[in-house]
Write an enzyme that holds these catalytic residues in place. Sequence first.
Site, PDB file in Angstrom:
ATOM      1  N   GLU A  69     -14.707  32.192  21.885  1.00  0.00           N
ATOM      2  CA  GLU A  69     -14.390  33.304  22.776  1.00  0.00           C
ATOM      3  C   GLU A  69     -15.365  33.338  23.952  1.00  0.00           C
ATOM      4  OE1 GLU A  69     -13.716  34.093  19.457  1.00  0.00           O
ATOM      5  OE2 GLU A  69     -12.360  35.851  19.413  1.00  0.00           O
ATOM      6  N   ASP A 213       4.887  31.845  40.427  1.00  0.00           N
ATOM      7  CA  ASP A 213       5.045  31.312  39.062  1.00  0.00           C
ATOM      8  C   ASP A 213       5.717  29.948  39.197  1.00  0.00           C
ATOM      9  OD1 ASP A 213       5.940  30.569  36.581  1.00  0.00           O
ATOM     10  OD2 ASP A 213       6.753  32.532  36.035  1.00  0.00           O
TER      11      ASP A 213
END
Length: 426
Positions: A69, A213
């Site tokens: 993480e 996108d």
Amino acid sequence: MAIQTRQGASVAGVRPVEPLRTEDPDLWRLIQRDRRRHTLTLNCIASENYASRAVLEALASHMNVKYAEGYPRARYYQGVGIVDDVETLAIERAKALFGAEHANVQPYSGSPANMAAYFALAEPGATLLGMELSHGGHLTHGSPVSFSGKLFRVVSYHVDPATEQIDFDEVERLAREHRPQLIVAGYSAYPRTIDWAAFRRVADQVGARLVADIAHIAGLVAGGVHPSPIPYADVVTTTTHKTLRGPRGGLILCRQEHARAIDRAVFPMLQGGPHLSQIAAKAVCFKEAATPEFQAYAAAVVRNCQALAEGLLQAGFQLWAGGTDNHLLVVKLLDRPFTGAEFARALETAGIITSKSTIPGETRKPTQTSGVRFGTPALTSRGATEAHMRTLAELVAAVADNLQDAAALARLRRRTEELARELQPV
Ligand code: DSN
């Protein structure tokens, strides 16, 4: 279960080391069957592709293990020195490939990448101007059944009914009327070139952020056969497994001014531990996509799609916007006595794998549709040429003429198999 160690001792709890074939023959057989299915059929699904052996090797590596993480040099776990290098390599390659100031390689796929982009640039409740799903947009561009339609106030633009291309007059009118914070461009079923500069002009007129996108066309952009949105968009999102031919996954590129907001939106806002095996495979994909061979591939994808379009037009089919500039085309069936769903099923019986698609002016439900979408990225990865595309167009026309004739479809299936056997096996 007791397991033999390398020294021959029997130890409980040690991880199995048998290959899949012996460890889980049931699953192994299913995988082999699906591989054979791919090899013996013609995959015309515009969003699918066959990644290289190197990409798949990285994906299947022990990189699957690591929790990390955070971002390189700022993690919440120990043991991350090498995966920091892996992620940094992927980031640097992505930036170089697309000429971007910043890259985040952690998005699990395209939908979370879009979610991160929206949250980085706007608050929930903001107005989002996106393409209507049935006109080629994506679920995450504002569909009411997606997070985008639930968390944002959506205004949809459309294609012009006459040209079936983006109606920029409408985009501009809607932008002036609704003052969106976000404008989304980039599509799942749009066969023409996207004018990024025109979107930038509209965004600037109303102070909106522009999200491009490019999930479908990323490989064409990287290969230099579709204009890049990088000079125009605030944030660019993409998947890595379609025309880009990498692992299943997402990628966000942005200007430096949005880097911190994007990184924080991906982690910790939306995602947990990055998938390092996926990131390692993305690094391989970005390396491959930077080669002259990949440029040749991208050009061949478009040439093949145009050859398929030509063949289908000659066979009497109507196509969305009359043809294609990219890797996909959509056959319109309003003049036929069958739906997109029926046609796609018959094509599959004949060994041609496609996906049904809504079309401009759609009159049927999304489960039925009046169109079928074809794409050439996967077949081109198997070495298909324009000559193969001309034969494919003939086969597609023959399926349309014999939709209810099981014996004819079986005969066509054999012809499809012959064609598929000429291509590289999967
Ligand atoms: N489902 C993909 C496609 O087929 O276009 C987009 O996410």
